[in-house]
Write a protein that holds these residues in place. Structure first.
Motif, PDB file in Angstrom:
ATOM      1  N   TRP A 192      -2.142   7.245  -3.474  1.00  0.00           N
ATOM      2  CA  TRP A 192      -3.495   7.961  -3.924  1.00  0.00           C
ATOM      3  C   TRP A 192      -4.366   7.389  -3.078  1.00  0.00           C
ATOM      4  N   LEU A 193      -4.381   6.211  -2.250  1.00  0.00           N
ATOM      5  CA  LEU A 193      -5.693   5.433  -1.405  1.00  0.00           C
ATOM      6  C   LEU A 193      -5.517   6.299  -0.086  1.00  0.00           C
ATOM      7  N   ASP A 194      -6.973   6.630  -0.041  1.00  0.00           N
ATOM      8  CA  ASP A 194      -7.223   7.421   1.204  1.00  0.00           C
ATOM      9  C   ASP A 194      -7.385   6.476   2.401  1.00  0.00           C
ATOM     10  N   ALA A 200      -9.544   4.982   4.380  1.00  0.00           N
ATOM     11  CA  ALA A 200     -10.433   3.630   4.185  1.00  0.00           C
ATOM     12  C   ALA A 200      -9.982   2.702   3.078  1.00  0.00           C
ATOM     13  N   GLU A 201      -9.775   3.310   2.017  1.00  0.00           N
ATOM     14  CA  GLU A 201      -9.184   2.546   0.683  1.00  0.00           C
ATOM     15  C   GLU A 201      -7.910   1.557   1.414  1.00  0.00           C
ATOM     16  N   ARG A 202      -7.089   2.226   1.821  1.00  0.00           N
ATOM     17  CA  ARG A 202      -5.816   1.723   2.050  1.00  0.00           C
ATOM     18  C   ARG A 202      -6.076   0.835   3.148  1.00  0.00           C
ATOM     19  N   CYS A 235       0.880  -1.162   0.001  1.00  0.00           N
ATOM     20  CA  CYS A 235       0.003   0.004  -0.022  1.00  0.00           C
ATOM     21  C   CYS A 235       0.986   1.306  -0.014  1.00  0.00           C
ATOM     22  N   ALA A 269      -8.811  -1.104   3.461  1.00  0.00           N
ATOM     23  CA  ALA A 269      -9.353  -2.298   2.860  1.00  0.00           C
ATOM     24  C   ALA A 269      -8.586  -3.079   2.042  1.00  0.00           C
ATOM     25  N   VAL A 270      -7.626  -2.602   1.124  1.00  0.00           N
ATOM     26  CA  VAL A 270      -6.568  -2.902   0.270  1.00  0.00           C
ATOM     27  C   VAL A 270      -5.445  -3.699   1.316  1.00  0.00           C
ATOM     28  N   GLU A 271      -5.314  -3.086   2.309  1.00  0.00           N
ATOM     29  CA  GLU A 271      -4.373  -3.870   3.342  1.00  0.00           C
ATOM     30  C   GLU A 271      -4.942  -5.343   3.831  1.00  0.00           C
ATOM     31  N   GLN A 272      -6.273  -5.230   4.160  1.00  0.00           N
ATOM     32  CA  GLN A 272      -6.928  -6.431   4.619  1.00  0.00           C
ATOM     33  C   GLN A 272      -6.921  -7.386   3.575  1.00  0.00           C
ATOM     34  N   ARG A 273      -7.398  -6.907   2.541  1.00  0.00           N
ATOM     35  CA  ARG A 273      -7.537  -7.734   1.282  1.00  0.00           C
ATOM     36  C   ARG A 273      -6.193  -8.530   1.118  1.00  0.00           C
TER      37      ARG A 273
END
Length: 114
Positions: A43-45, A47-49, A38, A51-55
């Motif tokens: 550019w990830l905010d 919440a997006e970061r 990440c 979510a990506v980290e968790q995925r």
């Protein structure tokens, strides 16, 4: 009454601790990799970061579990192959020794008859 020997209980306990430590390390490494991944996506905010980290973490742990299962399965296959080969070797050695004993016995009888 417990049929397990103290030695086997200790071995089982050590394997459980080893497994626990292995998975703790896997989780720590998966979280580190997810954060590093990440970091390359600035550019990830928030919440997006997250979510990506968790995925990423979930996928990485699934891969680790699948890999561990494959390794365990292969270990059992190799162990079975080894056990079969060892049994065959024991059988051949027993036949060979029996043949040698019979041959020596017959030689000693023939020497006594001469």
């Amino acid at each position: 009454m417990n049929d397990a020997s103290p030695s086997s209980e200790v071995t089982r306990g050590l394997r459980e601790v080893e497994g626990f430590l292995y998975w703790q390390t896997e989780e720590k490494e998966a979280r580190r990799e997810a954060a590093s991944f990440c970091d390359g996506l600035p550019w990830l905010d928030g919440a997006e970061r997250l979510a990506v980290e968790q995925r990423y973490f979930s996928m990485r742990m699934d891969l680790a579990e699948t890999t561990a299962r494959h390794i365990a399965q292969r270990h059992m296959e190799i162990r079975a192959d080894f056990d079969r080969a060892a049994q065959e070797l024991r059988r051949r050695v027993a036949y060979g020794l029996t043949s040698m004993i019979v041959a020596l016995f017959l030689m000693s009888i023939s020497l006594l008859l001469v």
